[in-house]
Write a protein that holds these residues in place. Sequence first.
Motif, PDB file in Angstrom:
ATOM      1  N   ALA A 125       3.925   2.143  13.573  1.00 24.04           N
ATOM      2  CA  ALA A 125       4.352   3.150  14.553  1.00 24.04           C
ATOM      3  C   ALA A 125       5.279   2.561  15.614  1.00 24.04           C
ATOM      4  O   ALA A 125       5.999   3.300  16.281  1.00 24.04           O
ATOM      5  CB  ALA A 125       3.127   3.772  15.221  1.00 24.04           C
ATOM      6  N   GLN A 185      -7.216  -5.888  12.848  1.00 18.12           N
ATOM      7  CA  GLN A 185      -6.989  -4.646  12.104  1.00 18.12           C
ATOM      8  C   GLN A 185      -6.331  -3.592  12.993  1.00 18.12           C
ATOM      9  O   GLN A 185      -5.451  -2.859  12.542  1.00 18.12           O
ATOM     10  CB  GLN A 185      -8.308  -4.123  11.543  1.00 18.12           C
ATOM     11  N   THR A 186      -6.734  -3.522  14.260  1.00 21.59           N
ATOM     12  CA  THR A 186      -6.159  -2.554  15.196  1.00 21.59           C
ATOM     13  C   THR A 186      -4.669  -2.808  15.398  1.00 21.59           C
ATOM     14  O   THR A 186      -3.864  -1.868  15.408  1.00 21.59           O
ATOM     15  CB  THR A 186      -6.908  -2.607  16.550  1.00 21.59           C
ATOM     16  N   ALA A 211      -2.762  -1.817  12.262  1.00 25.44           N
ATOM     17  CA  ALA A 211      -2.681  -0.354  12.139  1.00 25.44           C
ATOM     18  C   ALA A 211      -1.615   0.225  13.071  1.00 25.44           C
ATOM     19  O   ALA A 211      -0.973   1.221  12.736  1.00 25.44           O
ATOM     20  CB  ALA A 211      -4.049   0.268  12.447  1.00 25.44           C
ATOM     21  N   THR A 268       0.859  -1.178   0.000  1.00 30.08           N
ATOM     22  CA  THR A 268       0.000   0.000   0.000  1.00 30.08           C
ATOM     23  C   THR A 268       0.899   1.232   0.000  1.00 30.08           C
ATOM     24  O   THR A 268       2.085   1.148   0.312  1.00 30.08           O
ATOM     25  CB  THR A 268      -0.946   0.039   1.223  1.00 30.08           C
ATOM     26  N   SER A 275       0.984   3.791   1.973  1.00 31.83           N
ATOM     27  CA  SER A 275       1.415   4.321   3.270  1.00 31.83           C
ATOM     28  C   SER A 275       0.877   3.452   4.403  1.00 31.83           C
ATOM     29  O   SER A 275       0.024   2.589   4.190  1.00 31.83           O
ATOM     30  CB  SER A 275       0.910   5.757   3.447  1.00 31.83           C
ATOM     31  N   ALA A 276       1.346   3.750   5.603  1.00 33.65           N
ATOM     32  CA  ALA A 276       0.889   3.021   6.789  1.00 33.65           C
ATOM     33  C   ALA A 276      -0.584   3.297   7.092  1.00 33.65           C
ATOM     34  O   ALA A 276      -1.247   2.489   7.728  1.00 33.65           O
ATOM     35  CB  ALA A 276       1.745   3.397   7.993  1.00 33.65           C
ATOM     36  N   SER A 277      -1.083   4.426   6.622  1.00 34.51           N
ATOM     37  CA  SER A 277      -2.485   4.760   6.890  1.00 34.51           C
ATOM     38  C   SER A 277      -3.452   3.973   6.006  1.00 34.51           C
ATOM     39  O   SER A 277      -4.642   3.941   6.274  1.00 34.51           O
ATOM     40  CB  SER A 277      -2.721   6.261   6.721  1.00 34.51           C
ATOM     41  N   LYS A 278      -2.945   3.330   4.971  1.00 34.44           N
ATOM     42  CA  LYS A 278      -3.785   2.500   4.091  1.00 34.44           C
ATOM     43  C   LYS A 278      -3.493   1.044   4.395  1.00 34.44           C
ATOM     44  O   LYS A 278      -2.444   0.522   4.044  1.00 34.44           O
ATOM     45  CB  LYS A 278      -3.497   2.804   2.627  1.00 34.44           C
ATOM     46  N   LEU A 279      -4.409   0.399   5.075  1.00 30.42           N
ATOM     47  CA  LEU A 279      -4.234  -1.005   5.417  1.00 30.42           C
ATOM     48  C   LEU A 279      -4.488  -1.887   4.193  1.00 30.42           C
ATOM     49  O   LEU A 279      -5.236  -1.510   3.296  1.00 30.42           O
ATOM     50  CB  LEU A 279      -5.166  -1.397   6.565  1.00 30.42           C
ATOM     51  N   GLN A 323       9.238  -1.805   4.551  1.00 24.38           N
ATOM     52  CA  GLN A 323       8.736  -0.443   4.696  1.00 24.38           C
ATOM     53  C   GLN A 323       9.746   0.458   3.983  1.00 24.38           C
ATOM     54  O   GLN A 323      10.904   0.525   4.381  1.00 24.38           O
ATOM     55  CB  GLN A 323       8.589  -0.078   6.170  1.00 24.38           C
TER      56      GLN A 323
END
Length: 165
Positions: A75, A67-68, A71, A49, A51-55, A106
């Motif tokens: 970080a 999912q949590t 996400a 994906t 970025s990290a904000s797009k799972l 990453q």
Amino acid sequence: MKSLKLLTVSFAVGLSLSGCSTLEEESETEQHTHEEKAMHVNGDIRETTSSASKLPNFLTEQPDNIQTIYAAVPAYRGLLESMPCYCGCGESVGHTSNYDCFVHAQEENGSIEWDNHGTKCGVCLEIAAQAIVASEEGKSVKEIRSIIDETYNQGYAEPTPTPDI
């Protein structure tokens, strides 16, 4: 991170910690089309994906607790790269830390190649959740590593070859 504390409890009660599920091995050349890029490697799905904000899409049908954790993983990269995994993935798929159970790569541009290994493994999920919660509680990486090693050193597979702290 209060929700991760609850997840840790739910994993301890609800997930089998017998190790990771196994699938028939698939060749690295097999491709599975998704919105972005996905492939099967050693039975695991890897999906990139932006970025990290797009799972990744492979999480769509997974429970919220999984999912949590996914996400939160980017970080806590440094922390989870310092934590071994005790599910046997070091030998079976070459992982070197708990971080590898969730993220294969990453990149500097922010893109992430996710790995669905963690979606199939209660040990991977529990180690990540425990480490993240302990970090949020102010424990040092060394303290957390000690807790993980003490918890999983008997009755589980050999740990990943994560360097000592």
